[in-house]
Motif scaffolding. Structure first.
Motif, short mmCIF file in Angstrom:
data_model
loop_
_atom_site.label_atom_id
_atom_site.label_comp_id
_atom_site.label_asym_id
_atom_site.label_seq_id
_atom_site.Cartn_x
_atom_site.Cartn_y
_atom_site.Cartn_z
N PRO A 120 -3.07 -10.73 32.81
CA PRO A 120 -1.72 -10.21 32.54
C PRO A 120 -1.27 -10.55 31.13
O PRO A 120 -1.55 -11.63 30.60
N GLY A 121 -0.57 -9.61 30.52
CA GLY A 121 -0.01 -9.83 29.20
C GLY A 121 -0.87 -9.36 28.06
O GLY A 121 -0.39 -9.24 26.92
N ARG A 122 -2.17 -9.08 28.32
CA ARG A 122 -3.03 -8.59 27.24
C ARG A 122 -2.72 -7.12 26.97
O ARG A 122 -2.51 -6.33 27.90
N GLN A 123 -2.69 -6.77 25.70
CA GLN A 123 -2.37 -5.41 25.29
C GLN A 123 -3.67 -4.71 24.87
O GLN A 123 -4.05 -4.73 23.71
N ILE A 124 -4.34 -4.10 25.84
CA ILE A 124 -5.63 -3.47 25.60
C ILE A 124 -5.40 -2.01 25.23
O ILE A 124 -4.97 -1.20 26.06
N LEU A 125 -5.68 -1.67 24.00
CA LEU A 125 -5.42 -0.33 23.48
C LEU A 125 -6.60 0.62 23.72
O LEU A 125 -6.44 1.84 23.66
N ALA A 126 -7.77 0.07 23.96
CA ALA A 126 -8.94 0.90 24.29
C ALA A 126 -9.87 0.07 25.16
O ALA A 126 -10.05 -1.13 24.93
N VAL A 135 -13.88 -2.37 23.23
CA VAL A 135 -12.52 -2.84 23.49
C VAL A 135 -11.71 -2.83 22.20
O VAL A 135 -12.25 -3.08 21.11
N ALA A 136 -10.43 -2.55 22.32
CA ALA A 136 -9.48 -2.78 21.23
C ALA A 136 -8.26 -3.47 21.83
O ALA A 136 -7.75 -3.04 22.87
N GLU A 137 -7.82 -4.55 21.19
CA GLU A 137 -6.67 -5.31 21.69
C GLU A 137 -5.66 -5.51 20.57
O GLU A 137 -6.03 -5.72 19.41
N VAL A 138 -4.38 -5.45 20.95
CA VAL A 138 -3.29 -5.59 19.99
C VAL A 138 -2.65 -6.96 20.11
O VAL A 138 -2.36 -7.43 21.22
N ALA A 173 -11.39 -10.76 18.45
CA ALA A 173 -10.16 -11.33 18.98
C ALA A 173 -9.76 -12.58 18.20
O ALA A 173 -8.59 -12.78 17.86
N GLY A 174 -10.73 -13.44 17.89
CA GLY A 174 -10.45 -14.65 17.14
C GLY A 174 -9.94 -14.36 15.74
O GLY A 174 -8.99 -15.01 15.25
N MET A 175 -10.58 -13.40 15.06
CA MET A 175 -10.14 -13.04 13.72
C MET A 175 -8.73 -12.45 13.75
O MET A 175 -7.87 -12.80 12.93
N ALA A 176 -8.48 -11.56 14.72
CA ALA A 176 -7.18 -10.91 14.80
C ALA A 176 -6.07 -11.90 15.15
O ALA A 176 -4.98 -11.87 14.57
N LYS A 177 -6.34 -12.80 16.10
CA LYS A 177 -5.35 -13.81 16.48
C LYS A 177 -4.99 -14.69 15.29
O LYS A 177 -3.82 -15.02 15.06
N SER A 178 -6.00 -15.09 14.53
CA SER A 178 -5.77 -15.97 13.39
C SER A 178 -4.95 -15.26 12.32
O SER A 178 -4.02 -15.85 11.74
N LEU A 179 -5.27 -14.00 12.04
CA LEU A 179 -4.52 -13.25 11.05
C LEU A 179 -3.09 -13.03 11.50
O LEU A 179 -2.15 -13.18 10.72
N TYR A 180 -2.91 -12.73 12.79
CA TYR A 180 -1.56 -12.51 13.30
C TYR A 180 -0.72 -13.79 13.21
O TYR A 180 0.46 -13.75 12.84
N ALA A 181 -1.34 -14.92 13.52
CA ALA A 181 -0.62 -16.20 13.44
C ALA A 181 -0.20 -16.50 12.01
O ALA A 181 0.84 -17.14 11.78
N GLU A 182 -0.99 -16.04 11.05
CA GLU A 182 -0.68 -16.29 9.64
C GLU A 182 0.38 -15.34 9.11
O GLU A 182 1.08 -15.65 8.13
N THR A 183 0.52 -14.17 9.74
CA THR A 183 1.50 -13.18 9.29
C THR A 183 2.78 -13.25 10.13
O THR A 183 3.87 -13.35 9.59
N GLY A 184 2.63 -13.17 11.45
CA GLY A 184 3.79 -13.36 12.31
C GLY A 184 4.63 -12.11 12.49
O GLY A 184 4.15 -10.99 12.41
N GLN A 185 5.93 -12.33 12.72
CA GLN A 185 6.85 -11.24 13.06
C GLN A 185 6.86 -10.18 11.96
O GLN A 185 6.81 -10.48 10.78
N GLY A 186 6.96 -8.93 12.42
CA GLY A 186 6.95 -7.81 11.49
C GLY A 186 5.57 -7.24 11.27
O GLY A 186 5.42 -6.18 10.67
N SER A 187 4.56 -7.96 11.77
CA SER A 187 3.18 -7.50 11.64
C SER A 187 2.53 -7.40 13.01
O SER A 187 2.95 -8.06 13.97
N ILE A 190 -4.75 -5.39 15.21
CA ILE A 190 -5.59 -4.79 16.25
C ILE A 190 -7.02 -5.28 16.05
O ILE A 190 -7.61 -5.12 14.97
N ALA A 191 -7.58 -5.88 17.08
CA ALA A 191 -9.00 -6.23 17.10
C ALA A 191 -9.74 -5.03 17.67
O ALA A 191 -9.61 -4.72 18.85
N TRP A 192 -10.51 -4.34 16.82
CA TRP A 192 -11.13 -3.07 17.21
C TRP A 192 -12.65 -3.25 17.33
O TRP A 192 -13.35 -3.28 16.34
N ALA A 193 -13.13 -3.39 18.55
CA ALA A 193 -14.57 -3.40 18.80
C ALA A 193 -14.90 -2.09 19.49
O ALA A 193 -15.30 -2.05 20.65
#
Length: 347
Positions: A120-126, A135-138, A173-187, A190-193
């Motif tokens: 629950p809570g995962r945003q799976i776009l593909a 898989v693609a996750e937001v 997923a790890g790369m995307a999570k890390s980038l999102y944590a560094e950017t935060g709100q307003g950004s 998408i991890a696109w595999a």
């Protein structure tokens, strides 16, 4: 003399690849998953709305988006319930509908590879279960984001390794999570595999067949984001993923194209990518990719090194990144630079 040098480099590349496997016939050759989403035949024959549904194989993402905007919420729900795998993978369909469709498809799957994706809570776009799984996750609120980034991974990535616990920052997923944590709100990131990646260092990794198939899927995915009214993305391409991005560059509509640990982009220089995007390149001194000859001869190899000055890309600092998968590690100069690019600070 130049031709002789290129031939020697190609031989060296072949030797490097063969040394890393049991040879070309090592059982690692992959067949690319292509074409429309699974379940498309049933979708095409369904007249539940009293009219033909857009053909997933021939309709553009813009046409798909126009179709869904003409449906009521109840009509959209009917299609989601009858064809979750089509709706969840249909570029141009509203992202909120795709999240719900993929959650439904994942809950219905009994494949243990996909169990974690159904949390629950995962945003799976593909979600495409064919082959090794795609898989693609937001991460973040994609609908309200002012800045959108897409991470394209390299070899050995599929549904089973999408967010593995080992080598976290080598996973999408790890790369995307890390980038999102560094950017935060307003950004949003998408991890696109979404393509069939090479396995190991065999022939697939040294040639462009899987990248060509992946580039077509990535281009269509990007067009789907645009059709849904989302901002033009910054695209981060790791390792073999940069080959995919190089082939897709002219059709991505990206503001920036960032490659890291790249074996080449199937282009001699930035001009050869035929893109208006700002192109960036990162490579740390300990990355083994530097040992791969950056040539392309008779389809073998991926061409010039994007991190070389002659290529014309802007260099991303990566002095404290370590190895081939260290670029998104928290605290590194490369991650800080990536975040600035993702947030448009460079423009």
């Amino acid at each position: 003399m130049r031709r002789f040098a290129r031939t020697l480099a190609a031989v060296a590349l072949a030797t490097t690849v063969v040394a890393g496997t049991a040879g070309w016939a090592s059982g690692t050759t992959q067949r690319a998953v292509t074409g429309p989403p699974p379940g498309s035949a049933s979708w095409r024959s369904d007249w539940v709305l009293g009219r033909a549904l857009p053909d997933p194989g021939s309709s553009t993402p813009a046409q798909v988006g126009l179709f869904f905007r003409g449906l009521s919420a109840s009509e959209q729900q009917v299609l989601l319930e009858r064809h979750p795998l089509v709706v969840g993978n249909l570029d141009g369909a509203p992202l909120e509908l795709r999240y719900r469709a993929n959650a439904r498809a994942l809950r219905a799957s009994h494949d243990p590879r996909f169990k974690g994706l159904a949390a629950p809570g995962r945003q799976i776009l593909a979600f495409d279960p064919r082959g090794r799984g795609q898989v693609a996750e937001v991460f973040g609120d994609l609908r309200s984001a002012r800045h959108v980034s897409v991470v394209v991974p390299g070899s050995d990535i599929d549904a089973g390794t999408f967010d593995r616990r080992g080598d976290v920052y080598g996973t999408p997923a790890g790369m995307a999570k890390s980038l999102y944590a560094e950017t935060g709100q307003g950004s949003a990131v998408i991890a696109w595999a979404g393509y069939t990646t090479p396995v190991g260092l065999g022939l697939d990794a040294a040639t462009g067949g899987l990248a060509e198939a992946g580039a077509e899927r990535l281009t269509r995915f990007s067009a789907g984001l645009a059709a849904d009214g989302l901002p033009a993305p910054v695209v981060f391409c790791h390792s073999y993923g940069s080959v995919v991005c190089g082939l897709a560059a002219s059709g991505l509509g990206a503001t920036d194209l960032v490659v890291l640990g790249s074996p080449g982009m199937r282009a001699d220089d930035v001009a050869g990518l035929h893109t208006a995007a700002q192109v960036w390149a990162a490579k740390d001194d300990t990355d083994w990719i530097d040992d791969v000859p950056h040539v392309e001869v008779a389809g073998l190899g991926h061409g010039a090194d994007p991190a070389d000055e002659e290529f014309g890309a802007r260099r991303v600092p990566a002095e404290d990144a370590e190895g081939h998968t260290g670029y998104f590690v928290p605290g590194t100069d490369s991650l800080r630079a990536f975040a600035a690019i993702a947030e448009g600070a460079s423009r």
